[in-house]
Design an enzyme around this catalytic site. Structure first.
Site, PDB file in Angstrom:
ATOM      1  N   LYS A 110       0.813  -1.215   0.000  1.00  0.00           N
ATOM      2  CA  LYS A 110       0.000   0.000   0.000  1.00  0.00           C
ATOM      3  C   LYS A 110       0.849   1.270   0.000  1.00  0.00           C
ATOM      4  CE  LYS A 110      -4.266  -2.001   1.571  1.00  0.00           C
ATOM      5  NZ  LYS A 110      -3.858  -3.435   1.612  1.00  0.00           N
TER       6      LYS A 110
HETATM    7  C1  PLP Z   1      -4.374  -4.490   0.919  1.00  0.00           C
HETATM    8  C2  PLP Z   1      -3.541  -5.715   0.756  1.00  0.00           C
HETATM    9  C3  PLP Z   1      -3.852  -6.695  -0.199  1.00  0.00           C
HETATM   10  C4  PLP Z   1      -5.076  -6.624  -1.092  1.00  0.00           C
HETATM   11  O1  PLP Z   1      -5.018  -5.576  -2.028  1.00  0.00           O
HETATM   12  P1  PLP Z   1      -6.355  -5.090  -2.770  1.00  0.00           P
HETATM   13  O2  PLP Z   1      -5.930  -3.914  -3.556  1.00  0.00           O
HETATM   14  O3  PLP Z   1      -7.319  -4.748  -1.673  1.00  0.00           O
HETATM   15  O4  PLP Z   1      -6.820  -6.233  -3.585  1.00  0.00           O
HETATM   16  C5  PLP Z   1      -3.001  -7.797  -0.309  1.00  0.00           C
HETATM   17  N1  PLP Z   1      -1.930  -7.936   0.506  1.00  0.00           N
HETATM   18  C6  PLP Z   1      -1.608  -7.026   1.430  1.00  0.00           C
HETATM   19  C7  PLP Z   1      -0.423  -7.251   2.309  1.00  0.00           C
HETATM   20  C8  PLP Z   1      -2.388  -5.871   1.593  1.00  0.00           C
HETATM   21  O5  PLP Z   1      -2.061  -4.967   2.529  1.00  0.00           O
END
Ligand code: PLP
Length: 464
Positions: A110
């Site tokens: 993120k």
């Molecule tokens: C948020 C997240 C995801 C999922 O991503 P999306 O964009 O919601 O599909 C997968 N792995 C981790 C570690 C995350 O923080």
């Protein structure tokens, strides 16, 4: 480039307005009026760019209301916080290529989007002479990435609620050791749902929302999707160079459909992606949709990959818009039907079109642990449980006819318990975490009481 909503009531708006709006005012999601198409010669010229140069090349195709030199500086600043010189390096392990997306300040993918979003907010607020107070609730990852995205930024205060004692110790330390004056951690004596309900209620109080210029950093912001498009290009180019392959496949651990939707956009732009492998944990609404055309919500249950414990994926409407031939009327009807009956209508033709682009599988906790263990044994490389869900799904459904790139969305140390269960050993903490437990903390503990939170925000919000 202008932006429009999937629901059809918002159109012709500039990129900067799309960023500040987040969710479209008609309740839909914002998308560009067209997806820029790249030629073979464009792709050839992009293949040797550094990560920030590549990001500039892609972003400027979608942004025409920020001068190029400013955009370049925003991108430079956003990715200078990553501790790897390549930002998102690709590591070859056995038959697969791992795209490491966790070299940012909070060690999860993120950061790629939120480092940029924080800088964009600061820049756009300064340009319009405005300010913003961000409020959000977190069960772990998003809150800390948001805090690191806006810490120290001018014109923005951020309030992040987390359930006291119910996020992992590392996540809690990451959040509460940020002592910048514009960051406010609130530990709620309650559950994540309590914290989220408080935030929802605060946003529902339109007078309060306006008075405090409240904003959100949820995963539906178009700028987040756009930032994530870049690493699909970067990884594809790296793997093409080392393997000589023309096409590649990506395996993407999925929750809100944000990350994998960025892959869809990259593919639509002309990046040679044979298939996108959609991997879910036991919360499998999205893999059911791809395999059976069944998009019906079930109850959320907790898994070892908590950042994917999601049922209704907030970004899915964006894909649906394209699947429905960019027909807002159909989106509106489908959303009504979903609200009423809990299912989405799709035709057989639409399902088969979806299956030409996506393959999908859902992976339970047991398989997740087994995958971490096997992979460590075979390659010496430690997967985090989210990444392991992607690797396990790919093993089942990848075509095997071209190189496979698995997105590694978190550093294994963030989910040490699962790793220890799988390998018998706790993963090593990266240097960034050393001594974190000795640092000063900044947090306020409060009962799960909306009036108390409102009063606190009122006292500490940026004011006109
Ligand atoms: C948020 C997240 C995801 C999922 O991503 P999306 O964009 O919601 O599909 C997968 N792995 C981790 C570690 C995350 O923080």
């Amino acid at each position: 480039m202008k932006y429009r909503s999937t629901r059809g009531q918002v159109s012709g708006i500039a990129f900067s307005d799309a960023v500040m709006m987040g969710l479209a005012d008609d309740g839909g999601l914002l998308l560009p009026e067209r997806i820029p198409q790249l030629t073979a010669s464009d792709l050839h010229q992009m293949a040797d760019l550094s990560y920030p140069q590549l990001a500039l090349n892609i972003l400027e195709r979608y942004i025409d209301d920020i001068p190029r030199a400013d955009l370049e500086k925003l991108i430079e600043r956003s990715y200078a916080t990553f501790e790897h010189p390549e930002v998102t390096p690709v590591i070859n392990k056995g038959k697969i290529h791992i795209l490491e997306l966790f070299h940012g300040p909070t060690l999860a993918f993120k950061d790629v989007a939120l480092q940029l979003l924080g800088n964009l907010f600061e820049y756009l607020l300064a340009r319009s002479g405005q300010h913003m107070n961000i409020i959000g609730a977190t069960s772990g990852d998003t809150g800390s990435a948001a805090i690191y995205g806006v810490r120290g930024k001018k014109g923005i205060n951020i309030f992040i609620l987390h359930p006291k004692g119910k996020v992992s110790p590392i996540q809690e330390m990451q959040m509460t050791t940020v002592t910048d004056a514009n960051v406010f951690n609130i530990a709620i004596e309650g559950t994540f749902d309590d914290a989220q309900a408080i935030v929802k209620e605060i946003f529902g109080d339109l007078d309060y929302k306006q008075r405090h210029a409240l904003g959100a950093v949820n995963s539906i912001n178009w700028a987040r999707v756009l930032a994530q498009v870049v690493y699909y290009f970067y990884a594809c180019f790296q793997v093409q160079k080392t393997t000589g392959a023309t096409e590649v496949e990506f395996a993407v651990p999925t929750g809100n459909f944000g990350d994998i939707f960025a892959g869809y956009i990259a593919r639509e732009m002309g990046l040679p992606i044979k298939k996108l492998i959609l991997a879910t944990n036991g919360n499998n609404i999205l893999s059911r949709f791809v395999n059976e055309g069944d998009y019906s919500a079930a109850e959320v249950h907790h898994s070892l990959s908590p950042s994917m414990d999601i049922q209704v994926a907030s970004n899915f409407e964006r894909y649906l818009f394209y699947l429905y031939g960019e027909d807002s009327g159909r989106i509106n009807k489908a959303m009504e039907i979903f609200k009423r009956d809990g299912v989405l209508p799709v035709s057989n033709a639409e399902l088969s079109r979806t299956q030409q682009i996506f393959a999908a599988s859902s992976v339970n906790d047991e398989e997740t642990i087994a995958t971490i263990g096997e992979f460590a044994e075979q390659t010496g490389y430690i997967l985090d449980p989210h990444t392991a869900v992607g690797v396990a799904a790919a093993k089942r459904v990848s075509s095997g006819s071209c190189p496979l790139i698995c997105l590694a969305t978190a550093h294994p140390a963030k989910f040490g318990d699962a790793v220890k269960k799988a390998t018998g050993k706790s993963p090593e903490l990266p240097a960034a975490f050393e001594g974190i437990d000795q640092l000063e903390r900044k947090l306020e503990t409060m009962p799960a009481d909306i009036a108390a939170v409102k009063k606190y925000v009122n006292q500490h919000a940026l004011k006109r």
